[in-house]
Design a protein around this motif. Structure first.
Motif, mmCIF file in Angstrom:
data_model
loop_
_atom_site.group_PDB
_atom_site.id
_atom_site.type_symbol
_atom_site.label_atom_id
_atom_site.label_comp_id
_atom_site.label_asym_id
_atom_site.label_seq_id
_atom_site.Cartn_x
_atom_site.Cartn_y
_atom_site.Cartn_z
ATOM 1 N N PHE A 98 0.787 -1.234 0.000
ATOM 2 C CA PHE A 98 0.000 0.000 0.000
ATOM 3 C C PHE A 98 0.817 1.283 0.000
ATOM 4 O O PHE A 98 0.327 2.348 0.332
ATOM 5 N N ILE A 99 2.042 1.192 -0.491
ATOM 6 C CA ILE A 99 2.790 2.399 -0.869
ATOM 7 C C ILE A 99 2.329 2.729 -2.279
ATOM 8 O O ILE A 99 2.451 1.922 -3.185
ATOM 9 N N GLN A 100 1.771 3.917 -2.445
ATOM 10 C CA GLN A 100 1.141 4.282 -3.715
ATOM 11 C C GLN A 100 2.067 5.154 -4.561
ATOM 12 O O GLN A 100 2.218 6.337 -4.303
ATOM 13 N N ASN A 101 2.702 4.534 -5.558
ATOM 14 C CA ASN A 101 3.510 5.281 -6.510
ATOM 15 C C ASN A 101 3.683 4.456 -7.779
ATOM 16 O O ASN A 101 3.209 3.328 -7.854
ATOM 17 N N CYS A 102 4.351 5.002 -8.750
ATOM 18 C CA CYS A 102 4.550 4.329 -10.038
ATOM 19 C C CYS A 102 5.977 3.840 -10.227
ATOM 20 O O CYS A 102 6.358 3.461 -11.323
ATOM 21 N N THR A 103 6.757 3.875 -9.183
ATOM 22 C CA THR A 103 8.156 3.466 -9.294
ATOM 23 C C THR A 103 8.400 2.270 -8.389
ATOM 24 O O THR A 103 7.533 1.863 -7.623
ATOM 25 N N MET A 104 9.571 1.768 -8.460
ATOM 26 C CA MET A 104 9.960 0.672 -7.574
ATOM 27 C C MET A 104 10.557 1.201 -6.264
ATOM 28 O O MET A 104 10.921 0.436 -5.388
ATOM 29 N N GLU A 105 10.664 2.514 -6.141
ATOM 30 C CA GLU A 105 11.221 3.131 -4.932
ATOM 31 C C GLU A 105 10.183 3.113 -3.815
ATOM 32 O O GLU A 105 9.023 3.443 -4.039
ATOM 33 N N PRO A 106 10.561 2.765 -2.605
ATOM 34 C CA PRO A 106 9.616 2.784 -1.482
ATOM 35 C C PRO A 106 9.469 4.205 -0.918
ATOM 36 O O PRO A 106 9.890 4.503 0.193
ATOM 37 N N GLN A 107 8.889 5.097 -1.734
ATOM 38 C CA GLN A 107 8.739 6.501 -1.347
ATOM 39 C C GLN A 107 7.366 7.024 -1.749
ATOM 40 O O GLN A 107 6.758 6.531 -2.700
ATOM 41 N N GLU A 108 6.924 8.038 -1.036
ATOM 42 C CA GLU A 108 5.723 8.790 -1.381
ATOM 43 C C GLU A 108 5.989 10.256 -1.071
ATOM 44 O O GLU A 108 6.744 10.567 -0.165
ATOM 45 N N PHE A 109 5.327 11.137 -1.824
ATOM 46 C CA PHE A 109 5.455 12.573 -1.606
ATOM 47 C C PHE A 109 4.080 13.125 -1.263
ATOM 48 O O PHE A 109 3.106 12.896 -1.988
ATOM 49 N N TYR A 110 3.985 13.832 -0.157
ATOM 50 C CA TYR A 110 2.745 14.444 0.321
ATOM 51 C C TYR A 110 2.919 15.957 0.296
ATOM 52 O O TYR A 110 3.970 16.464 0.665
ATOM 53 N N PHE A 111 1.862 16.673 -0.111
ATOM 54 C CA PHE A 111 1.921 18.133 -0.091
ATOM 55 C C PHE A 111 0.565 18.699 0.311
ATOM 56 O O PHE A 111 -0.477 18.113 0.007
ATOM 57 N N PRO A 112 0.572 19.821 1.032
ATOM 58 C CA PRO A 112 -0.695 20.446 1.415
ATOM 59 C C PRO A 112 -1.266 21.242 0.247
ATOM 60 O O PRO A 112 -0.520 21.846 -0.539
ATOM 61 N N GLN A 113 -2.594 21.202 0.140
ATOM 62 C CA GLN A 113 -3.279 21.981 -0.896
ATOM 63 C C GLN A 113 -4.712 22.225 -0.439
ATOM 64 O O GLN A 113 -5.461 21.276 -0.196
ATOM 65 N N GLN A 114 -5.089 23.480 -0.301
ATOM 66 C CA GLN A 114 -6.438 23.895 0.063
ATOM 67 C C GLN A 114 -6.955 23.166 1.306
ATOM 68 O O GLN A 114 -8.055 22.633 1.323
ATOM 69 N N GLY A 115 -6.139 23.104 2.352
ATOM 70 C CA GLY A 115 -6.549 22.499 3.609
ATOM 71 C C GLY A 115 -6.489 20.985 3.643
ATOM 72 O O GLY A 115 -6.851 20.372 4.632
ATOM 73 N N ARG A 116 -6.062 20.382 2.560
ATOM 74 C CA ARG A 116 -5.931 18.926 2.505
ATOM 75 C C ARG A 116 -4.467 18.550 2.361
ATOM 76 O O ARG A 116 -3.636 19.362 1.992
ATOM 77 N N LEU A 117 -4.186 17.292 2.607
ATOM 78 C CA LEU A 117 -2.874 16.727 2.349
ATOM 79 C C LEU A 117 -3.056 15.794 1.152
ATOM 80 O O LEU A 117 -3.927 14.927 1.165
ATOM 81 N N ILE A 118 -2.256 15.982 0.113
ATOM 82 C CA ILE A 118 -2.416 15.249 -1.145
ATOM 83 C C ILE A 118 -1.222 14.324 -1.355
ATOM 84 O O ILE A 118 -0.078 14.712 -1.133
ATOM 85 N N GLN A 119 -1.495 13.125 -1.836
ATOM 86 C CA GLN A 119 -0.467 12.182 -2.260
ATOM 87 C C GLN A 119 -0.871 11.731 -3.651
ATOM 88 O O GLN A 119 -1.868 11.048 -3.825
ATOM 89 N N SER A 120 -0.122 12.183 -4.671
ATOM 90 C CA SER A 120 -0.520 11.908 -6.054
ATOM 91 C C SER A 120 0.551 11.164 -6.848
ATOM 92 O O SER A 120 0.544 11.210 -8.072
ATOM 93 N N ASP A 121 1.445 10.458 -6.185
ATOM 94 C CA ASP A 121 2.503 9.726 -6.884
ATOM 95 C C ASP A 121 1.977 8.589 -7.755
ATOM 96 O O ASP A 121 2.695 8.066 -8.592
ATOM 97 N N TYR A 122 0.733 8.195 -7.541
ATOM 98 C CA TYR A 122 0.153 7.068 -8.273
ATOM 99 C C TYR A 122 -0.559 7.513 -9.553
ATOM 100 O O TYR A 122 -0.864 6.699 -10.409
ATOM 101 N N THR A 123 -0.831 8.805 -9.715
ATOM 102 C CA THR A 123 -1.605 9.276 -10.868
ATOM 103 C C THR A 123 -0.891 9.131 -12.211
ATOM 104 O O THR A 123 -1.568 8.912 -13.210
ATOM 105 N N PRO A 124 0.444 9.221 -12.307
ATOM 106 C CA PRO A 124 1.067 9.045 -13.622
ATOM 107 C C PRO A 124 0.825 7.662 -14.242
ATOM 108 O O PRO A 124 0.906 7.505 -15.452
ATOM 109 N N CYS A 125 0.521 6.669 -13.430
ATOM 110 C CA CYS A 125 0.223 5.340 -13.984
ATOM 111 C C CYS A 125 -1.254 5.020 -13.790
ATOM 112 O O CYS A 125 -1.637 3.882 -13.549
#
Length: 137
Positions: A98-125
Motif C-alpha cells: 500500500f505504498i502508492q507510486n509508479c516506481t519501484m522506490e519505497p517513497q511517497e510525496f505528500y503536499f498540502p493543498q487547500q486544507g488537505r494533504l495530497i499524495q498523487s505519486d500514483y496518478t502518472p500510472c
C-alpha cells in the motif's frame, strides 16, 4: 531554502498542543480522485480506511484499517520541494503493497493543498490521487 523552513515551521505550529514530547500531525483519508474518469470517491466507499501521521522526530506512520484488522508501515519523512510544491518526502525501509507510486522506490510525496494533504505519486500510472484531511477536523 527559507521557503522550506517557513513551510516546516507553519506545519508544526499547526499541530495540536500535547504533553507528549514528540508532537505529531495526523491525517485521515477523506477521498480518492481518479483523473482518468475525473471522479472523486469518498473514503467511506472504500474497503479500507487509512491514516498517515508525521511525528516531529521524522518518523512517519501509515495505517490501513480493513474490517477488524489494521496494518502499520513506517518510514522517515523530510521536507522537500518537488515540481514547485513544498511538501514531505516519505521513505520507507522496504516496498509494501500500500505504498502508492509508479516506481519501484519505497517513497511517497505528500503536499498540502487547500486544507488537505495530497499524495498523487500514483496518478502518472492511472492510479488515484489520495486526499487526506487533518484528523479531528
Amino acid at each position: 531554502m527559507l521557503r522550506g523552513i517557513l513551510f516546516f515551521l507553519l506545519f508544526y505550529t499547526s499541530c495540536s498542543v500535547s504533553d507528549d514530547p514528540l508532537q505529531s500531525d495526523r491525517w485521515e483519508l477523506s477521498s480518492t480522485y481518479g483523473y482518468m474518469t475525473q471522479t472523486e470517491q469518498d473514503a467511506s466507499e472504500l474497503p479500507y480506511t487509512e491514516t498517515v501521521e508525521f511525528v516531529s522526530d521524522g518518523l512517519f506512520l501509515k495505517t490501513r484499517f480493513t474490517q477488524d484488522e489494521s496494518e502499520i508501515i513506517n518510514g522517515r519523512w523530510t521536507t522537500l520541494t518537488r515540481d514547485g510544491r513544498s511538501g514531505f518526502l516519505v521513505t520507507y525501509a522496504e516496498d509494501h503493497p500500500f505504498i502508492q507510486n509508479c516506481t519501484m522506490e519505497p517513497q511517497e510525496f505528500y503536499f498540502p493543498q487547500q486544507g488537505r494533504l495530497i499524495q498523487s505519486d500514483y496518478t502518472p500510472c492511472d492510479g488515484p490521487e489520495y486526499r487526506y484531511v487533518r484528523a479531528g477536523d
